[in-house]
Enzyme design. Sequence first.
Site, short mmCIF file in Angstrom:
data_model
loop_
_atom_site.label_atom_id
_atom_site.label_comp_id
_atom_site.label_asym_id
_atom_site.label_seq_id
_atom_site.Cartn_x
_atom_site.Cartn_y
_atom_site.Cartn_z
N ASN A 8 0.65 -0.78 0.12
CA ASN A 8 0.06 -0.09 -0.22
C ASN A 8 1.32 1.12 -0.05
OD1 ASN A 8 -1.56 1.66 0.54
ND2 ASN A 8 -2.34 0.75 2.81
N LYS A 15 3.23 1.28 2.95
CA LYS A 15 2.89 -0.06 3.86
C LYS A 15 3.30 -0.99 3.40
CE LYS A 15 -0.28 2.94 6.35
NZ LYS A 15 -1.75 3.43 6.29
N ARG A 90 -2.09 -1.66 -3.72
CA ARG A 90 -3.54 -1.69 -3.64
C ARG A 90 -3.38 0.21 -4.60
NH1 ARG A 90 -4.98 3.18 0.64
NH2 ARG A 90 -7.36 3.21 0.52
N HIS A 179 -12.45 2.80 -0.77
CA HIS A 179 -12.13 1.58 0.18
C HIS A 179 -12.98 0.02 -0.20
CE1 HIS A 179 -12.56 5.34 3.34
NE2 HIS A 179 -11.57 4.52 3.33
N LEU A 208 -14.92 2.86 9.00
CA LEU A 208 -15.30 4.30 9.82
C LEU A 208 -13.77 4.24 10.11
CD1 LEU A 208 -18.73 4.24 11.46
CD2 LEU A 208 -18.46 5.09 9.46
N GLY A 209 -12.84 4.82 9.60
CA GLY A 209 -11.39 4.52 9.95
C GLY A 209 -10.85 6.39 10.01
N ASN A 210 -9.92 6.38 10.08
CA ASN A 210 -9.41 8.28 9.49
C ASN A 210 -10.06 8.60 8.51
OD1 ASN A 210 -7.62 9.61 11.02
ND2 ASN A 210 -5.98 7.80 10.80
N ARG A 240 -11.33 15.39 6.86
CA ARG A 240 -11.83 15.64 5.79
C ARG A 240 -12.85 15.89 6.85
NH1 ARG A 240 -10.67 10.63 3.01
NH2 ARG A 240 -8.61 10.33 3.88
N MET A 284 -10.14 9.77 17.18
CA MET A 284 -11.27 10.11 17.95
C MET A 284 -10.90 9.18 19.69
SD MET A 284 -14.94 10.38 18.02
CE MET A 284 -16.20 9.66 15.49
N GLY A 333 -15.47 2.62 13.64
CA GLY A 333 -16.62 1.20 13.35
C GLY A 333 -15.91 0.22 14.86
N GLU A 334 -14.67 -0.52 14.43
CA GLU A 334 -14.39 -1.53 15.23
C GLU A 334 -14.40 -1.67 16.49
OE1 GLU A 334 -11.32 -3.91 13.52
OE2 GLU A 334 -11.95 -3.08 11.48
N GLU A 383 -8.22 -5.27 4.17
CA GLU A 383 -8.22 -4.86 3.40
C GLU A 383 -5.95 -5.20 2.37
OE1 GLU A 383 -8.24 -0.98 4.64
OE2 GLU A 383 -9.41 -0.51 2.63
P1 ADP Z 1 -7.21 4.62 7.91
O1 ADP Z 1 -8.29 5.30 7.90
O2 ADP Z 1 -6.16 5.54 8.42
O3 ADP Z 1 -6.72 3.03 8.40
P2 ADP Z 1 -8.44 3.10 10.38
O4 ADP Z 1 -9.13 2.06 10.06
O5 ADP Z 1 -7.15 2.42 11.67
O6 ADP Z 1 -7.73 4.52 10.02
O7 ADP Z 1 -8.80 4.30 12.09
C1 ADP Z 1 -8.57 5.28 12.79
C2 ADP Z 1 -9.43 6.34 13.71
O8 ADP Z 1 -9.44 4.30 14.55
C3 ADP Z 1 -9.10 6.86 14.30
O9 ADP Z 1 -9.86 7.85 14.53
C4 ADP Z 1 -9.09 6.47 15.12
O10 ADP Z 1 -9.04 6.73 16.94
C5 ADP Z 1 -9.74 5.36 16.00
N1 ADP Z 1 -10.27 4.39 17.46
C6 ADP Z 1 -9.15 3.52 17.41
N2 ADP Z 1 -9.63 2.55 18.34
C7 ADP Z 1 -10.48 3.55 18.90
C8 ADP Z 1 -11.09 3.09 20.21
N3 ADP Z 1 -10.84 2.50 20.71
N4 ADP Z 1 -11.44 4.04 20.30
C9 ADP Z 1 -12.33 4.57 19.22
N5 ADP Z 1 -11.64 5.29 18.22
C10 ADP Z 1 -10.95 3.82 17.97
#
Ligand code: ADP
Length: 395
Positions: A8, A15, A90, A179, A208-210, A240, A284, A333-334, A383
Amino acid sequence: MSKTFAINAGSSSLKFQLYQMPEEEVIAKGLVERIGIENSIFKIEYGDDQEFEMTEDIEDHGRAVEILFEKLQEFNIVEDMKEIEGVGHRVVAGGEAFKESTVVTDEVIAKVDELSEFAPLHNPAEAAVMRVFQEELPHATMVAVFDTSFHTSMPEVNYMYSLPYEYYEEYGARKYGAHGTSHQFVSQRAAELAGKPIEDLKIITCHLGNGGSITAVQGGKSVDTSMGFTPLAGITMGTRTGDLDVSLVPFLMDKLNISDVNEMVNIFNKKSGLLGISGVSSDMRDVESAAEAGNHRAQLAIDIFVNRVQKYIGQYIAVMNGVDIIVFTAGIGENSATTRAAVLEGLTWFGIEVDAERNDTRKEAQISSDESKVLVYNIPTNEEVAIAREVERLK
Ligand code: ADP
């Protein structure tokens, strides 16, 4: 012993995960950061919790790959580079050209480069890295896996903007989404968990990530997604804006005395979202801590985030005229049970009911109650393994 890389590459990062296939066992993973910037960082994890990290100026992606190969041999992770039989890359923007993962040829690399105007930070780096791997591992099967492919099934009613039609015909101005690998991976897994053929299901996947996006998956195909022409659109994200009235562009440029529109777009991409609203962080976890400590703007950032996710779920129930399964995945999300609960608690009218105890998890699980009309799952995305599987499939 067959090994496959999932690569990636970003504008200043690379990565990697190296898999033993077909077992899908991760034998090494890591990243190179700050490529082309001084004090670049190379990190690798391998074996039984072994780790190596070094800081050195790494001038370009070619040098990053060279160091990676040196370290793989130095740490006896790979004896002979011929063991690496597959490399999956990717690629962020595949436009309309790449409807599925594709074996890499010179023409494919040229086309990825050509699509750079759709992903100026990513596609050039990805094309460059493909060229390096092509030279270094000529025996390996290389596959490009596109973030956009899964969304090429969207019907035109959902991918077209309400703009003069010629802009689509002449310039490709339309929604492409992103995604895709993750949305496809978790929707397939959701169908498996539900024990039903994906062809019969209406699924909404919330990555729901960054960066974040939400996709409506009907019959196993993406029919709509929240990201747009670029990954700037859709829900509120770490930095964003998500969806925005474009009239704010000239208005804010005037107020902020900005003459270069790219500077404005950069603010929408890098200084907005959770970071911009809260003024605390794009992460988050930090925003949640600040909100708990009584920070109003941090709480507002979370409320807006939750609200935008709910609105997209509502939209996609309308787009598919129903929903059987909702999936949460990626960092927030996770891991954030409170965010999931907040989203779901506003959707009870649809017969969606969360089970608080089941929701207290970070693992793959059903988090809806037995009475809920809609199944809700937490499904960790992967992924990288999806990319490695694509390489195996096309080898
Ligand atoms: P990317 O889009 O960079 O791959 P990730 O899928 O790793 O991002 O998601 C990063 C986000 O997940 C950040 O906002 C981080 O704060 C949030 N996150 C990770 N662990 C937790 C947690 N335990 N509680 C709340 N948010 C979390």
